[in-house]
Write an enzyme that holds these catalytic residues in place. Structure first.
Site, mmCIF file in Angstrom:
data_model
loop_
_atom_site.group_PDB
_atom_site.id
_atom_site.type_symbol
_atom_site.label_atom_id
_atom_site.label_comp_id
_atom_site.label_asym_id
_atom_site.label_seq_id
_atom_site.Cartn_x
_atom_site.Cartn_y
_atom_site.Cartn_z
ATOM 1 N N LYS A 42 0.820 -1.187 0.000
ATOM 2 C CA LYS A 42 0.000 0.000 0.000
ATOM 3 C C LYS A 42 0.867 1.255 0.000
ATOM 4 C CE LYS A 42 -1.938 -1.948 3.759
ATOM 5 N NZ LYS A 42 -1.664 -3.394 3.661
ATOM 6 N N GLY A 43 2.156 1.055 0.146
ATOM 7 C CA GLY A 43 3.072 2.191 0.313
ATOM 8 C C GLY A 43 3.133 3.158 -0.855
ATOM 9 N N ASP A 99 7.315 2.773 -3.112
ATOM 10 C CA ASP A 99 7.674 3.818 -2.155
ATOM 11 C C ASP A 99 9.183 3.913 -1.924
ATOM 12 O OD1 ASP A 99 7.762 1.366 -0.822
ATOM 13 O OD2 ASP A 99 6.422 1.951 0.813
ATOM 14 N N ASP A 102 14.819 -0.657 -0.403
ATOM 15 C CA ASP A 102 15.628 -0.873 0.793
ATOM 16 C C ASP A 102 16.678 -1.925 0.443
ATOM 17 O OD1 ASP A 102 16.351 -0.699 3.508
ATOM 18 O OD2 ASP A 102 14.989 -2.297 4.060
ATOM 19 N N ASP A 158 4.974 3.181 6.061
ATOM 20 C CA ASP A 158 4.366 2.895 7.360
ATOM 21 C C ASP A 158 5.360 2.285 8.346
ATOM 22 O OD1 ASP A 158 4.514 0.336 5.873
ATOM 23 O OD2 ASP A 158 3.477 -0.470 7.624
#
Ligand code: IMP
Ligand code: MG
Length: 178
Positions: A42-43, A99, A102, A158
């Site tokens: 959902k990011g 989003d 990483d 989040d």
């Protein structure tokens, strides 16, 4: 500023400018064609919603949901597809909208997974990347910002499903996740 946030890393105004710039680049790079955006739930939701409105060529879109994290703050290395695409991507110009990069595990897995379906090409638009933590090489053509190795929240990102609604990117206070 939200009480759980230690500092604001990227302001709302800066994000707005950056997303506009990315949308302009995409519109120029694919001039005369159309793009199919794939948002990773959902990011990517705020980024996707803003980016698509800065793109001036025809856009279609879909979403996928994957899980690699659980509620922790570092990758498990396991990628599961929770929701696949509703549409075919054969011969389309795909841009995966994410989003943050990483470890890079999620996106490198997704690119391989989607390549099998015969798109014309696949690029990546990621609002953020954490170069110090990149483990797997991911070729992302459209990157908003490089950020330091700190856990960040806001603008879709989040911690335990919270803080996605913050309009800026902030660093979470350590005591929240320790
Ligand atoms: P990767 O597979 O390790 O590249 O993980 C990417 C996913 O990890 C992103 O889509 C985010 O959901 C999550 N993630 C990584 N770093 C952060 C962070 O600093 N804040 C919030 N979520 C993060
Ligand atoms: Mg997440």
């Amino acid at each position: 500023m939200n009480n759980d946030v230690k500092e604001i890393l990227i302001s709302e105004d800066s994000i707005k400018e950056k997303v506009k710039e990315l949308g302009q680049r995409i519109s120029k790079d694919y001039e005369g064609e159309s793009v199919f955006l794939i948002g990773i739930l959902k990011g990517s939701v705020p980024f996707m919603a803003d980016l698509m409105r800065e793109i001036t060529i025809p856009v279609t879109m879909d979403f996928m949901a994957v899980s690699s994290y659980g509620n922790g703050t570092s990758s498990t290395g396991v990628v599961r597809i929770l929701k696949d695409l509703d549409f075919e991507i054969k011969d389309k110009n795909i841009i995966i909208v994410e989003d943050i990069i990483d470890s890079g595990i999620t996106l490198s897995y997704l690119v391989d997974y989607l390549k099998n379906r015969g798109p014309k090409n696949i690029e990546i638009a990621a609002l953020l990347t954490k170069p110090e933590r990149n483990k797997v090489k991911v070729d992302a053509k459209y990157i908003g910002y490089e950020v330091p190795d700190k856990f960040v929240v806001g603008y879709g990102l989040d911690y335990a499903e919270k803080y996605r609604n913050l309009p800026y990117i902030g660093v979470l206070k350590e005591e929240i996740y320790k």
